[in-house]
Design a protein around this motif. Structure first.
Motif, PDB file in Angstrom:
ATOM      1  N   LEU A  21       0.828  -1.207   0.000  1.00  0.00           N
ATOM      2  CA  LEU A  21       0.000   0.000   0.000  1.00  0.00           C
ATOM      3  C   LEU A  21       0.866   1.262   0.000  1.00  0.00           C
ATOM      4  CD1 LEU A  21      -2.925  -0.804   2.469  1.00  0.00           C
ATOM      5  CD2 LEU A  21      -3.095  -0.407   0.024  1.00  0.00           C
ATOM      6  N   GLN A  22       1.916   1.251   0.791  1.00  0.00           N
ATOM      7  CA  GLN A  22       2.803   2.416   0.851  1.00  0.00           C
ATOM      8  C   GLN A  22       3.524   2.639  -0.470  1.00  0.00           C
ATOM      9  OE1 GLN A  22       5.234   1.361   4.245  1.00  0.00           O
ATOM     10  NE2 GLN A  22       3.839   2.311   5.726  1.00  0.00           N
ATOM     11  N   GLN A  23       3.994   1.547  -1.086  1.00  0.00           N
ATOM     12  CA  GLN A  23       4.675   1.669  -2.373  1.00  0.00           C
ATOM     13  C   GLN A  23       3.734   2.240  -3.435  1.00  0.00           C
ATOM     14  OE1 GLN A  23       7.815   1.274  -3.248  1.00  0.00           O
ATOM     15  NE2 GLN A  23       7.374   1.727  -5.410  1.00  0.00           N
ATOM     16  N   ARG A  24       2.506   1.748  -3.445  1.00  0.00           N
ATOM     17  CA  ARG A  24       1.522   2.245  -4.407  1.00  0.00           C
ATOM     18  C   ARG A  24       1.234   3.723  -4.182  1.00  0.00           C
ATOM     19  NH1 ARG A  24      -3.272  -1.120  -3.511  1.00  0.00           N
ATOM     20  NH2 ARG A  24      -1.691  -2.743  -3.682  1.00  0.00           N
ATOM     21  N   GLN A  25       1.125   4.120  -2.903  1.00  0.00           N
ATOM     22  CA  GLN A  25       0.853   5.525  -2.598  1.00  0.00           C
ATOM     23  C   GLN A  25       2.038   6.406  -2.972  1.00  0.00           C
ATOM     24  OE1 GLN A  25      -2.192   6.639  -1.449  1.00  0.00           O
ATOM     25  NE2 GLN A  25      -1.325   8.647  -1.940  1.00  0.00           N
ATOM     26  N   GLN A  26       3.243   5.898  -2.802  1.00  0.00           N
ATOM     27  CA  GLN A  26       4.421   6.664  -3.216  1.00  0.00           C
ATOM     28  C   GLN A  26       4.413   6.926  -4.716  1.00  0.00           C
ATOM     29  OE1 GLN A  26       7.871   4.512  -1.840  1.00  0.00           O
ATOM     30  NE2 GLN A  26       7.318   4.725   0.324  1.00  0.00           N
ATOM     31  N   GLU A  27       4.002   5.923  -5.490  1.00  0.00           N
ATOM     32  CA  GLU A  27       3.928   6.100  -6.935  1.00  0.00           C
ATOM     33  C   GLU A  27       2.877   7.130  -7.313  1.00  0.00           C
ATOM     34  OE1 GLU A  27       3.170   2.201  -8.359  1.00  0.00           O
ATOM     35  OE2 GLU A  27       5.184   1.425  -7.891  1.00  0.00           O
ATOM     36  N   VAL A  28       1.739   7.081  -6.619  1.00  0.00           N
ATOM     37  CA  VAL A  28       0.674   8.061  -6.880  1.00  0.00           C
ATOM     38  C   VAL A  28       1.136   9.467  -6.519  1.00  0.00           C
ATOM     39  CG1 VAL A  28      -1.642   8.800  -6.195  1.00  0.00           C
ATOM     40  CG2 VAL A  28      -1.176   6.382  -6.618  1.00  0.00           C
ATOM     41  N   ASP A  29       1.763   9.606  -5.355  1.00  0.00           N
ATOM     42  CA  ASP A  29       2.230  10.924  -4.918  1.00  0.00           C
ATOM     43  C   ASP A  29       3.300  11.470  -5.853  1.00  0.00           C
ATOM     44  OD1 ASP A  29       0.493  10.840  -2.821  1.00  0.00           O
ATOM     45  OD2 ASP A  29       1.978  10.293  -1.307  1.00  0.00           O
ATOM     46  N   ALA A  30       4.201  10.597  -6.293  1.00  0.00           N
ATOM     47  CA  ALA A  30       5.254  11.045  -7.217  1.00  0.00           C
ATOM     48  C   ALA A  30       4.654  11.509  -8.536  1.00  0.00           C
ATOM     49  CB  ALA A  30       6.259   9.915  -7.451  1.00  0.00           C
ATOM     50  N   ALA A  31       3.596  10.818  -8.999  1.00  0.00           N
ATOM     51  CA  ALA A  31       2.937  11.218 -10.244  1.00  0.00           C
ATOM     52  C   ALA A  31       2.264  12.579 -10.104  1.00  0.00           C
ATOM     53  CB  ALA A  31       1.914  10.168 -10.661  1.00  0.00           C
ATOM     54  N   ARG A  32       1.888  12.929  -8.872  1.00  0.00           N
ATOM     55  CA  ARG A  32       1.280  14.249  -8.624  1.00  0.00           C
ATOM     56  C   ARG A  32       2.327  15.348  -8.441  1.00  0.00           C
ATOM     57  NH1 ARG A  32      -2.444  13.467  -3.542  1.00  0.00           N
ATOM     58  NH2 ARG A  32      -2.875  15.680  -3.971  1.00  0.00           N
ATOM     59  N   GLY A  33       3.592  14.975  -8.514  1.00  0.00           N
ATOM     60  CA  GLY A  33       4.651  15.964  -8.377  1.00  0.00           C
ATOM     61  C   GLY A  33       5.174  16.126  -6.969  1.00  0.00           C
ATOM     62  N   ARG A  34       4.794  15.225  -6.060  1.00  0.00           N
ATOM     63  CA  ARG A  34       5.266  15.323  -4.690  1.00  0.00           C
ATOM     64  C   ARG A  34       6.630  14.648  -4.558  1.00  0.00           C
ATOM     65  NH1 ARG A  34       1.255  13.998   0.124  1.00  0.00           N
ATOM     66  NH2 ARG A  34       3.114  14.865   1.134  1.00  0.00           N
ATOM     67  N   ASN A  35       7.315  14.947  -3.449  1.00  0.00           N
ATOM     68  CA  ASN A  35       8.570  14.282  -3.129  1.00  0.00           C
ATOM     69  C   ASN A  35       8.636  14.087  -1.619  1.00  0.00           C
ATOM     70  OD1 ASN A  35      10.316  16.554  -1.822  1.00  0.00           O
ATOM     71  ND2 ASN A  35       9.491  17.504  -3.693  1.00  0.00           N
ATOM     72  N   PRO A  36       9.492  13.191  -1.153  1.00  0.00           N
ATOM     73  CA  PRO A  36       9.520  12.873   0.289  1.00  0.00           C
ATOM     74  C   PRO A  36       9.845  14.062   1.177  1.00  0.00           C
ATOM     75  CG  PRO A  36      10.668  11.189  -0.968  1.00  0.00           C
ATOM     76  CD  PRO A  36      10.376  12.304  -1.922  1.00  0.00           C
ATOM     77  N   ASP A  37      10.447  15.112   0.638  1.00  0.00           N
ATOM     78  CA  ASP A  37      10.858  16.260   1.464  1.00  0.00           C
ATOM     79  C   ASP A  37       9.952  17.466   1.289  1.00  0.00           C
ATOM     80  OD1 ASP A  37      13.092  14.745   2.290  1.00  0.00           O
ATOM     81  OD2 ASP A  37      14.201  15.352   0.504  1.00  0.00           O
TER      82      ASP A  37
END
Length: 441
Positions: free
Chosen positions: A215-231
């Protein structure tokens, strides 16, 4: 005077050997499937048995393929039910020629040759084209949700996973401490298989942790596609990385509390079903030719959205038949400015709805969405409206046949790759059934 009846002697033995060909009427679907399979290239099936010796004699692949396809074409998808029908169903007895493979043999054959079975879909589409049933003039595409082989009761939300991890770790620690307790303290405790209990909880904990990570990996992919980053500190940023106001509700890669994951088919996804409610499902797509409503492309994904599937379906049509369709019809679910841009040089004319039944009441900014605006103009023209009106009867009928005529509403297999292959097997069976009904017309 006593009534006179035609002879009826249940115990009468036949004096001459029976002919299987006399058991079914001429033109039966079983004969059509048998003749069609005999015309296909089954070398990929035979290759698996090339090194088998005389002591290892499997059932003939042609017979097994015919039985499986006939089963799917008549709504029998379970290998156990199919094995039982080999004794009860005359058509299956004819196709099997008095062979009776066990249900495990049928299941293993399907699993072992799943890719070869799905590859036959392309050969059947080519056969339909040779028969004049595929013209590639107008092709319509559509998607339909099919239930996964996954239980809704064997799933867990992200919020519950976090709590269950803590609970299981505490239980495991408690069992370990109990195992280390003195013998005189254990004698008053009920007998418990402590190592077994620890292992059971450890296995459960590992399954939950793996599901949480997915679930976390999938959400990371979604967030990255929205232009987000971990910082990003939960702050939306522009192209230059500067905060632009507002705030994200969750940290990068953290799923919603109600995000769920299945433990039975981890590739399936929760999707909304017609009539309300949600199920673990897959999103199946078909491209149907106008000439005889033959399915010329069958693709499947675990993404509920259709907006990015049009290029995939068009590529599949060309790969299966070697040519592009002249015209492609699609509903509003396939609408996407990015896809229109990607397909702007496609030889196929696209007619994609921008709203329900092709109606679009909102004005479109031609500067920001030039391809969408051009599509809107095409749909407003009489020619575009006349073309789009064909979409519903053309492509939605085969999807209805899959669910209501064949009765295929849930996959037998699990995993995206296996489910993709099974869906092509379903469409292969539907095409042969359709070709049989159109024979001679």
């Amino acid at each position: 005077m006593a009534a006179s009846y035609l002879p009826y002697e249940p115990q009468q033995q036949r004096l001459l050997p029976e002919a299987l060909q006399d058991w079914l009427p001429e033109g039966h679907l079983a004969y059509f499937i048998s003749d069609s399979v005999d015309s296909l290239d089954l070398s990929a099936f035979h290759a698996r048995y090339a090194k088998a010796g005389p002591r290892n004699q499997p059932f003939h692949p042609a017979m097994m393929v015919k039985v499986l396809i006939y089963g799917y074409a008549t709504g029998t998808f379970s290998s156990r039910k199919l094995a039982a029908k080999l004794f009860d169903d005359v058509a299956l007895r004819v196709l099997a020629a008095e062979n009776y493979p066990a249900h495990r043999t049928l299941s293993d054959f399907r699993a072992l040759h799943l890719q070869e079975l799905s590859a036959l879909f392309v050969q059947v589409v080519g056969l339909a084209r040779e028969c004049g049933l595929v013209k590639l003039g107008t092709v319509a595409v559509d998607g339909t949700k099919l239930k996964a082989n996954a239980s809704r009761h064997k799933a867990m939300s992200y919020e519950r996973m976090l709590k269950a991890e803590v609970e299981l770790k505490a239980q495991i620690d408690g069992l370990l401490n109990r195992a280390k307790a003195a013998d005189d303290l254990e004698k008053n405790e009920p007998d418990v298989d402590i190592p077994g209990e620890i292992q059971r909880r450890a296995d459960r904990l590992a399954a939950i942790t793996a599901a949480k990570l997915r679930l976390q990996q999938r959400q990371q992919e979604v967030d990255a596609a929205r232009g987000r980053n971990p910082d990003d500190q939960r702050k939306p940023r522009d192209k230059d990385g500067k905060p632009k106001g507002g705030r994200y509700k969750r940290d990068f890669g953290v799923p919603k509390d109600n995000a769920q994951e299945s433990f039975t088919d981890t590739d399936s996804r929760i999707m909304k079903r017609a009539g309300g409610g949600y199920d673990y499902s897959y999103n199946a797509h078909t491209a149907v030719d106008e000439a005889a409503q033959i399915v010329v492309a069958a693709e499947l994904t675990n993404n509920a959205a259709d907006s990015d599937r049009l290029p995939v379906l068009l590529a599949a049509v060309k790969a299966n038949l070697g040519h592009d369709a002249e015209q492609v019809l699609a509903d509003a679910g396939f609408r996407s400015e990015a896809v229109f841009e990607q397909l702007k040089d496609s030889p196929s004319e696209l007619i994609v709805a921008l709203g329900r039944e092709g109606k679009q009441a909102v004005s479109i900014d031609a500067n920001q969405y030039p391809h969408t605006a051009a599509m809107d103009a095409k749909l407003r023209a009489p020619r575009g409206q006349a073309a789009y009106r064909k979409r519903k009867w053309l492509v939605e009928a085969p999807n209805g046949w899959i669910k209501s005529v064949l009765g295929f509403r849930q996959f037998s297999l699990r995993g995206l790759e296996k489910v993709q292959a099974e869906f092509k097997l379903v469409c292969l069976a539907l095409n042969l059934r359709r070709m049989c009904s159109l024979r001679g017309t």
